[in-house]
Scaffold this active site. Structure first.
Site, PDB file in Angstrom:
ATOM      1  N   THR A 143      21.531 -59.940  86.847  1.00 47.82           N
ATOM      2  CA  THR A 143      22.594 -60.929  86.714  1.00 47.82           C
ATOM      3  C   THR A 143      23.951 -60.349  87.098  1.00 47.82           C
ATOM      4  OG1 THR A 143      21.377 -61.561  84.770  1.00 47.82           O
ATOM      5  CG2 THR A 143      23.413 -62.725  85.183  1.00 47.82           C
ATOM      6  N   THR A 144      24.249 -59.185  86.557  1.00 48.67           N
ATOM      7  CA  THR A 144      25.557 -58.593  86.821  1.00 48.67           C
ATOM      8  C   THR A 144      25.723 -58.298  88.305  1.00 48.67           C
ATOM      9  OG1 THR A 144      25.516 -57.610  84.634  1.00 48.67           O
ATOM     10  CG2 THR A 144      27.112 -56.736  86.170  1.00 48.67           C
ATOM     11  N   ASP A 194      24.598 -57.090  78.705  1.00 47.83           N
ATOM     12  CA  ASP A 194      23.753 -57.783  79.645  1.00 47.83           C
ATOM     13  C   ASP A 194      24.528 -58.958  80.249  1.00 47.83           C
ATOM     14  OD1 ASP A 194      21.855 -59.430  80.825  1.00 47.83           O
ATOM     15  OD2 ASP A 194      20.282 -58.722  79.498  1.00 47.83           O
ATOM     16  N   ASP A 208      13.878 -57.467  78.678  1.00 47.20           N
ATOM     17  CA  ASP A 208      14.146 -57.055  80.053  1.00 47.20           C
ATOM     18  C   ASP A 208      13.242 -55.904  80.466  1.00 47.20           C
ATOM     19  OD1 ASP A 208      16.020 -58.990  80.185  1.00 47.20           O
ATOM     20  OD2 ASP A 208      17.752 -57.679  79.962  1.00 47.20           O
TER      21      ASP A 208
END
Lengths: 531, 549
Positions: free
Chosen positions: A92-93, A59, A393
């Site tokens: 995020t990535t 993550d 998530d």
């Protein structure tokens, strides 16, 4: 020479091209760290600390928190990316990848003399168009269980292996559906996440009720009760000796003894009221009676309750009080003066499970639980943490989908569609800002490219195929990570959250523009305090 | 009659901040040393009950453990070679199985170098694998002390740890429960960026639901199993953002566990002063906000520090007649504070008495005097065989201890209330003191050997320098907790120092959560608090001050 140099000869200054180079290299560095994460075929990272502690994650958000980022620009990007996670729970990535790519593409034009300001104008125009495309391609439909399962699976498959992802998918969707109230925002707080270091990760399950991480503290209390009334209360059932000890109300030892007795009597009365209620509602039947108290219960009170066949749990967590009444019904009582049968909740089965020095109390078979527990199991700490992060998530993804009322096709399909639309839109933009639009379009394609790359396919080749297929079919086309060929994500049930993508387009543009417009970087003994 | 005799009135310890970690590590080591020596002393002499601060537990593999009932908060990077989970409850085998079928990338940090003490300790407890990989399963300390291997004194040979101690875990001898260490990952222990340096940052940390829930879970774990909980003892850094964490924690405990004692020790390391910078203002503002908030939510608050004062330009650190400590080392200064704490806390840790934290606090609390000052004599100077009255006589009217609360020297021993504990003096010289405990304070390694050469092995004074120096193994200690008029000037001075400056200059201090208005309010409260300690002789003087304000 920079003015600050005159004032502080120790100041370090980087200007214009040099400043941009510093910032871009930071953004690219961060991008390189995270790029292998993306997608279900990304690389899992195992972080082993000096002391031997293991952290397992894929993550981007978790990784960014673990890294001690020293570079100010990198830390700025990391903050934006993690803020994205705080708001939407995902992305995020992608955020870091797109910011890095936007800067890289912009750099091509800036090095040829285009002013950064023009590029950012192009970015802004492109973002507007991209949001339009997003609105156009989003699929508004009823959020039935099947769709939600698809959304959750898309998210969870990127965090844990497929077998586990499928178990978690069902669990998180059912958890959210259980606590959902019509026309009210979803309160994920009502899903308790409990971990047990025990068995294997695939035993993770949804408990339609509550699991408390403590048990009854009296040897004679039953370990398993069926068909039980539940009394949830916040009443002190322990002798606290506050009154007696704190004042000088007594003259002699006898008098003190008397005061102690009086106070003890006070507690006993409360216990007796509970016992009375138990006798009234249970009568001679086999029904059980459980007391779950937020305050303490001392051994004397426990003893009295145990004699009457009541199981009592003390010092329940504050946050579990609301969950308890939602799961079992009844009311949380702040006094025992007016308790009656209406205050009681009900559970079909209550049992205790002991694991080393820890006890767990399962409250299950509730009639209409509106608070549920996700019980995470795993053989070791790092697996538990990995699943916990994934479950969080997953829950967010399901909640987002319900609240958005729409979803967006995944597997890079959206990015391909936007890039294509932007290229067509370019002539409508005036002047050199067109280059900014082009840069934006190229930057977004990083997502399908990295997805393909992480799965072991040639990124260019895959991209060409996907673009061609998109142009030909007019359908939204993404990358099939099992074959490297184009596919229709909607048909495969790959759905992303609408608000994640929306937030992504906004925050990437803003932060990339801000970084591009940095003209001078100086470092002159600033305080390190940050908000 | 309803208090089951012999059932320990358990207390939970919270350590907030890195200096609190330093002091705490020494304190647990002292208690550990006492536990290990317990088999040597006779039963009736054993008067401090370890069960008050320790808990008995059992691991998944059914091994008995005996660990501190402790929650410890510190920043990322302060653990060095210590595992966050400790090693008592570790998995039986190293389990690196991974719930992932795709690619796996491993980033491994080099294991940190262990100092001589830690190397010895791990050798002792099961043989550290030389590759320095994963820590082996350590020998759990069982409650039944007699099972302990006797070679524990192997590490008696003095280690010069002074140079190799960077963080508190470098000399922690006690094994901790996995729920003890609570890391704050948002901020770094050292380095330039991401420091927890303002009260507001600390406070807002516990507004974050993830930290708050985690704290509640841990509190719940320790508290739920206690039949009789007497309260909480909190060690909290005053000089940095942890004062804000402490303010929130005490507020939470105060709301959640009414009727329990909350004893808070506000710690400040020795400050090296080279000129006033913004850091000193930060420190002062943190200290002031800490004192005000911690004292208002606690039953009793005591500042502890070796500094002469806590102001912007602190006076030189205090000197102790028979201890040559290096003030620049937290390892040294925290040892003295820990020794004092071990004795100061004795009244509510005794086997025999039913005296509790609440009662201790109540004895001091009249007229809003929630702040107390501590003093200690480490070691209590007494020649071997000398009688206690003789030893005390030499002081005449002066107090026989060094102040530890940065309030300056006391003119006389007059005070509103006090609790004095003397330990390590034999039965033969019995007189009536508040508390007299026979067992001395054991100062085994890794306790620093910074004592004067004039002390013998038991910490008693010799009249001339011995031919060969021996390591001191135990010392008599005298401590006092006082609600004294000296606090008036100490608190009032802090008030004045901040009252005179325009704190708006440090805008970033206020950007981190606390409002300027709140700060002024706190300053005002500090003033009110200081007034509680005013005696009639100081009354006129301060009225003048009020006029000039």
């Amino acid at each position: 020479m920079s003015a600050v140099k005159a004032l502080n000869p120790k100041a370090e200054v980087a200007r214009a091209q040099a400043a941009l180079a510093v910032n871009i290299s930071a953004a690219r560095g961060l991008q390189d760290v995270l790029r292998t994460n993306l997608g279900p075929k990304g690389t899992m990272k195992m972080l082993v600390s000096g002391a031997g502690e293991i952290k397992l994650t894929k993550d981007g958000n978790v990784l960014l928190h673990e890294m001690q980022i020293q570079h100010p620009t990198a830390s700025l990007i990391a903050k934006v990316a993690t803020a994205q996670d705080d708001i939407t729970g995902d992305g995020t990535t992608s955020n870091v990848l797109i910011i890095g790519e936007l800067l890289k593409q912009a750099d091509l034009y800036i090095s040829e003399g285009l002013h950064p300001r023009i590029v950012t104008e192009g970015f802004e125009a492109a973002k507007e168009k991209a949001l339009e495309v997003l609105e156009k391609v989003k699929v508004t439909k009823e959020m039935d269980r099947e769709t939600l399962v698809d959304v959750a699976r898309t998210s969870l498959r990127t965090k844990v292996h497929a077998e586990l992802a499928d178990i978690l998918t069902e669990a998180v969707v059912d958890a959210v559906l259980a606590i959902r109230k019509p026309d009210e925002p979803i309160d994920l707080y009502m899903v308790e996440i409990m971990e047990m270091k025990h068995k294997s990760e695939t035993e993770t399950a949804l408990i339609r009720g509550l699991v408390l991480d403590h048990g009854a503290r009296h040897p004679d209390m039953k370990k398993r009760v069926e068909d039980a009334y539940i009394l949830t209360c916040n009443v002190s059932l322990e002798y606290e000796k506050t009154e007696v000890s704190s004042g000088f109300f007594y003259k002699s030892a006898e008098e003190r003894e008397k005061l102690v007795k009086a106070e003890r009597k006070f507690i006993e009365d409360r216990v007796n009221k509970i016992i009375d209620l138990k006798k009234r509602v249970c009568g001679d039947s086999n029904k059980g009676f459980i007391v779950i108290n937020q305050k303490g219960i001392d051994p004397f009170s426990l003893d009295a309750l145990a004699k009457e066949g009541i199981v009592a749990l003390r010092r329940a967590k504050r946050r579990n009080m609301e969950r308890l009444t939602l799961a079992c019904g009844g009311m949380a009582m702040n006094s025992v003066d007016d308790i009656n049968a209406d205050c009681l909740g009900h559970a079909g089965l209550v049992y205790e499970y002991v694991l080393g020095e820890e006890k767990f109390t399962f409250i299950e078979k509730c009639d209409n639980p509106r608070s549920v527990t996700l019980l995470i199991r795993g053989p070791n700490k790092h697996t538990l943490m990995q699943i916990k992060d994934a479950v969080r998530d997953g829950l967010r993804a399901v909640k987002n989908a319900i609240e958005d009322g729409c979803v967006v096709p995944g597997a890079g399909a959206l990015e391909v569609a936007i890039a294509d639309a932007l290229v067509k839109h370019k002539p409508n933009v005036k002047g050199r800002a067109q280059f900014g639009v082009q840069a934006f379009a190229d930057a977004l394609l990083i997502i399908p490219k990295v997805l393909a790359q992480n799965s072991g396919y040639d990124p260019q080749e895959t991209l060409v195929k996907v673009l061609a297929e998109y142009a030909e079919s007019g359908q939204l086309i993404g990358v099939d990570l099992n074959t490297g060929e184009p596919m229709v994500p909607a048909a495969a049930g790959i759905w992303d959250n609408y608000n994640v993508k929306k937030q992504l387009l906004h925050s990437c543009t803003v932060i990339a523009s801000n970084i591009l417009l940095v003209d001078e970087i100086m470092r002159a003994g600033m305080s390190s305090l940050k908000g | 009659m309803f208090e089951a005799g012999g059932v320990p009135r358990a207390a939970l310890t919270l350590q907030l901040g890195s200096y609190a970690g330093f002091v705490g590590a020494h304190w647990w080591n002292l208690q550990d040393a006492a536990l290990r020596c317990e088999s040597e002393v006779q039963e009736q002499e054993r008067k401090i009950c370890p069960d008050v601060l320790y808990r008995a537990g059992r691991t998944l593999s059914r091994q008995e453990t005996y660990t501190p009932r402790l929650i410890l908060m510190d920043l990322k990077g302060s653990l060095n070679s210590l595992k966050q989970e400790g090693c008592l409850y570790g998995d039986t085998k190293i389990d690196t199985s991974v719930a992932w079928q795709g690619n796996l990338m491993t980033h491994q940090e080099d294991p940190p170098a262990k100092n001589l003490f830690l190397q010895d300790l791990s050798k002792l407890e099961g043989g550290m694998s030389s590759d320095g990989g994963f820590s082996p399963r350590a020998l759990p300390l069982s409650k039944d002390v007699s099972q302990l291997p006797t070679q524990l004194h192997v590490s008696q040979k003095g280690h010069q740890l002074e140079g190799s101690v960077r963080v508190w875990s470098d000399y922690l001898r006690v094994r901790l429960h996995p729920r003890s260490i609570f890391m704050i990952h948002q901020y770094n222990d050292d380095g330039e960026s991401s420091q927890l340096e303002a009260f507001g940052q600390g406070e807002s940390l516990l507004h974050d639901p993830t930290y708050l829930e985690e704290l509640e879970d841990r509190l719940h774990f320790y508290v739920e199993e206690c039949d009789y909980l007497q309260g909480f003892q909190i060690l909290c850094d005053l000089n940095n953002g942890f004062s804000g964490v402490g303010a929130k924690v005490t507020e939470l405990l105060h709301d959640e566990y009414s009727g329990r004692g909350i004893l808070t020790w506000g710690l400040t390391p020795v400050i090296h002063n080279v000129g006033v910078s913004w850091k000193d203002f930060y420190r002062l503002m943190n200290t002031v906000l800490g004192i005000v908030h911690l004292s208002s939510h606690s039953s009793l608050f005591c500042p502890l520090s070796l500094n002469g004062s806590l102001g912007l330009k602190p006076e030189a650190p205090v000197t102790l007649p028979y201890v040559h400590y290096d003030a620049s080392l937290n390892y040294h200064s925290s040892a003295i504070l820990a020794t004092a704490l071990d004795t100061l806390s004795a009244p509510y840790r005794l086997h025999s008495s039913q005296f509790s934290m609440v009662q201790l606090a109540d004895a001091f609390n009249s007229s809003g005097r929630k702040v107390v000052a501590a003093g200690t004599a480490v070691p209590f100077p007494m020649a071997y065989g000398q009688s206690l009255p003789d030893a005390l006589c030499s002081y005449q009217l002066a107090v026989p201890w060094t102040p530890l609360s940065s309030c300056g020297e006391q003119k006389d021993s007059c005070c509103f209330a006090q609790s004095v504990v003397l330990r390590g003096i034999g039965k033969e010289n019995h007189i009536s003191t508040s508390y007299l405990i026979q067992g001395p304070c054991k100062v085994l390694p890794p306790y620093p050997q910074f004592f004067s050469a004039l002390l013998n092995k038991q910490g008693f004074l010799l009249d001339k320098l011995p031919s060969c120096s021996t390591a001191v193994e135990s010392i008599p200690v005298l401590t006092a907790l006082q609600s004294s008029p000296a606090l008036y000037s100490a608190l009032y001075r802090l008030y004045k120092e901040l009252h005179q400056v325009d704190v708006r200059r440090w805008a970033s201090f206020f950007s981190a959560g606390i409002e300027l208005y709140d700060f002024q309010e706190a300053l005002h409260e500090l003033r009110t608090l200081s007034q509680c300690y005013k005696t009639s002789s100081e009354l006129d003087e301060s009225e003048d001050e009020a006029d000039t304000d």
